[in-house]
Design a protein around this motif. Sequence first.
Motif, PDB file in Angstrom:
ATOM      1  N   GLY A 288       0.879  20.217  10.881  1.00  0.00           N
ATOM      2  CA  GLY A 288       1.249  20.421   9.478  1.00  0.00           C
ATOM      3  C   GLY A 288       2.724  20.736   9.379  1.00  0.00           C
ATOM      4  O   GLY A 288       3.517  20.365  10.248  1.00  0.00           O
ATOM      5  N   ASP A 289       3.101  21.454   8.321  1.00  0.00           N
ATOM      6  CA  ASP A 289       4.513  21.761   8.094  1.00  0.00           C
ATOM      7  C   ASP A 289       4.712  23.264   7.986  1.00  0.00           C
ATOM      8  O   ASP A 289       4.620  23.854   6.910  1.00  0.00           O
ATOM      9  CB  ASP A 289       4.998  21.076   6.817  1.00  0.00           C
ATOM     10  N   ALA A 290       4.996  23.888   9.113  1.00  0.00           N
ATOM     11  CA  ALA A 290       5.188  25.344   9.141  1.00  0.00           C
ATOM     12  C   ALA A 290       6.467  25.771   8.445  1.00  0.00           C
ATOM     13  O   ALA A 290       6.602  26.934   8.044  1.00  0.00           O
ATOM     14  CB  ALA A 290       5.187  25.833  10.584  1.00  0.00           C
ATOM     15  N   THR A 291       7.419  24.854   8.270  1.00  0.00           N
ATOM     16  CA  THR A 291       8.701  25.219   7.661  1.00  0.00           C
ATOM     17  C   THR A 291       8.553  25.581   6.190  1.00  0.00           C
ATOM     18  O   THR A 291       9.452  26.187   5.606  1.00  0.00           O
ATOM     19  CB  THR A 291       9.725  24.081   7.799  1.00  0.00           C
ATOM     20  N   GLN A 292       7.443  25.207   5.584  1.00  0.00           N
ATOM     21  CA  GLN A 292       7.216  25.486   4.166  1.00  0.00           C
ATOM     22  C   GLN A 292       6.625  26.878   3.923  1.00  0.00           C
ATOM     23  O   GLN A 292       6.428  27.287   2.773  1.00  0.00           O
ATOM     24  CB  GLN A 292       6.254  24.448   3.576  1.00  0.00           C
ATOM     25  N   ALA A 293       6.353  27.609   4.975  1.00  0.00           N
ATOM     26  CA  ALA A 293       5.679  28.901   4.848  1.00  0.00           C
ATOM     27  C   ALA A 293       6.600  29.969   4.257  1.00  0.00           C
ATOM     28  O   ALA A 293       7.803  29.998   4.531  1.00  0.00           O
ATOM     29  CB  ALA A 293       5.175  29.361   6.219  1.00  0.00           C
ATOM     30  N   THR A 294       6.004  30.862   3.460  1.00  0.00           N
ATOM     31  CA  THR A 294       6.722  32.037   2.944  1.00  0.00           C
ATOM     32  C   THR A 294       5.782  33.236   2.925  1.00  0.00           C
ATOM     33  O   THR A 294       4.560  33.089   2.839  1.00  0.00           O
ATOM     34  CB  THR A 294       7.249  31.822   1.514  1.00  0.00           C
ATOM     35  N   LYS A 295       6.367  34.406   2.975  1.00  0.00           N
ATOM     36  CA  LYS A 295       5.600  35.642   2.916  1.00  0.00           C
ATOM     37  C   LYS A 295       4.894  35.767   1.571  1.00  0.00           C
ATOM     38  O   LYS A 295       3.745  36.230   1.496  1.00  0.00           O
ATOM     39  CB  LYS A 295       6.519  36.837   3.142  1.00  0.00           C
ATOM     40  N   GLU A 296       5.563  35.353   0.513  1.00  0.00           N
ATOM     41  CA  GLU A 296       4.991  35.457  -0.828  1.00  0.00           C
ATOM     42  C   GLU A 296       3.714  34.627  -0.955  1.00  0.00           C
ATOM     43  O   GLU A 296       2.718  35.085  -1.533  1.00  0.00           O
ATOM     44  CB  GLU A 296       6.021  35.014  -1.878  1.00  0.00           C
ATOM     45  N   LYS A 297       3.719  33.423  -0.401  1.00  0.00           N
ATOM     46  CA  LYS A 297       2.513  32.596  -0.405  1.00  0.00           C
ATOM     47  C   LYS A 297       1.404  33.294   0.375  1.00  0.00           C
ATOM     48  O   LYS A 297       0.239  33.310  -0.060  1.00  0.00           O
ATOM     49  CB  LYS A 297       2.797  31.226   0.223  1.00  0.00           C
ATOM     50  N   GLY A 298       1.766  33.853   1.521  1.00  0.00           N
ATOM     51  CA  GLY A 298       0.776  34.521   2.352  1.00  0.00           C
ATOM     52  C   GLY A 298       0.152  35.713   1.657  1.00  0.00           C
ATOM     53  O   GLY A 298      -1.068  35.916   1.727  1.00  0.00           O
ATOM     54  N   GLU A 299       0.951  36.515   0.981  1.00  0.00           N
ATOM     55  CA  GLU A 299       0.433  37.687   0.277  1.00  0.00           C
ATOM     56  C   GLU A 299      -0.528  37.281  -0.838  1.00  0.00           C
ATOM     57  O   GLU A 299      -1.575  37.920  -1.024  1.00  0.00           O
ATOM     58  CB  GLU A 299       1.587  38.510  -0.291  1.00  0.00           C
ATOM     59  N   LYS A 300      -0.188  36.238  -1.547  1.00  0.00           N
ATOM     60  CA  LYS A 300      -1.058  35.777  -2.626  1.00  0.00           C
ATOM     61  C   LYS A 300      -2.379  35.260  -2.080  1.00  0.00           C
ATOM     62  O   LYS A 300      -3.459  35.582  -2.596  1.00  0.00           O
ATOM     63  CB  LYS A 300      -0.356  34.684  -3.430  1.00  0.00           C
ATOM     64  N   MET A 301      -2.325  34.461  -1.014  1.00  0.00           N
ATOM     65  CA  MET A 301      -3.552  33.916  -0.429  1.00  0.00           C
ATOM     66  C   MET A 301      -4.399  35.013   0.193  1.00  0.00           C
ATOM     67  O   MET A 301      -5.633  35.005   0.073  1.00  0.00           O
ATOM     68  CB  MET A 301      -3.205  32.838   0.606  1.00  0.00           C
ATOM     69  N   PHE A 302      -3.747  35.978   0.834  1.00  0.00           N
ATOM     70  CA  PHE A 302      -4.471  37.084   1.460  1.00  0.00           C
ATOM     71  C   PHE A 302      -5.281  37.842   0.413  1.00  0.00           C
ATOM     72  O   PHE A 302      -6.465  38.150   0.635  1.00  0.00           O
ATOM     73  CB  PHE A 302      -3.482  38.026   2.146  1.00  0.00           C
TER      74      PHE A 302
END
Length: 252
Positions: free
Chosen positions: A212-226
């Motif tokens: 996939g594309d790990a370069t698109q990752a952000t902490k904000e996305k992770g917090e929302k999904m979590f």
Amino acid sequence: MEHIHELMTMTRDEVEEAVKTFPVAVLPLGATEQHGHHLPMGVDIFLAEALAKQVCQETGALLLPSIPFGYSWVWRDIPGTITLQQHHVEDLIKDVAHSVARYGIKLLVLINGHDSNKTSMKYATRELVDEIDMPVVYLFYPDLDKTLSENCNSSTWHGMIHACEFETSLMLAVNERLVDMEKAVKEYPKQPDLYGKSSISLGTLSQSGVFGDATQATKEKGEKMFKQFTDKMSALVKEACEEFNIKSKYEC
């Protein structure tokens, strides 16, 4: 709930009281395997543990020690990988279930962070129906497709999540110190026609270990999904309590 009942830090008397108060236990399941050059080997168990702790905090359930190994055959030649045979993962789940049922747990919840554990969870749960009088609920990123479509910019590799935008974002939210975004890459390996029909494995397809594309990752996305996952998981635990008539002093 503010306090987490973490079995490994409790005395036998504290465990006995916790089980009497709310007879539900949560078992995190993960794996120890490569996740590209930018993520640690323990991604799957770190994420499962973080989700499980939050669910326990929200529900009052007892947090069991994690199982950090899973079926990781595809990465077995990469240093650091520890893989169990698939039926051993199933047996571990069943042994834990038999153990906790003996001292009063009425519901076991499996929270999994490793895709290949799903088969073991399903068949262990089915076999346990005929062995003990304790239901098991098994969870792996509920409503995953919806969460991906709402939060991730990149597509998955044929529906698989591994070291990609999704897992990297979650790890940034859970423990960003363990993520090196300077080493994050984008890779969508070519899928051979015989993949899934032979012994051709993921370990032979990717140069980076990223799908996939790990370069698109952000902490904000992770917090929302979590939060989306823990909200849903906690709701499912409460629904299971109602379904199986499990009572406690906590709202369930």
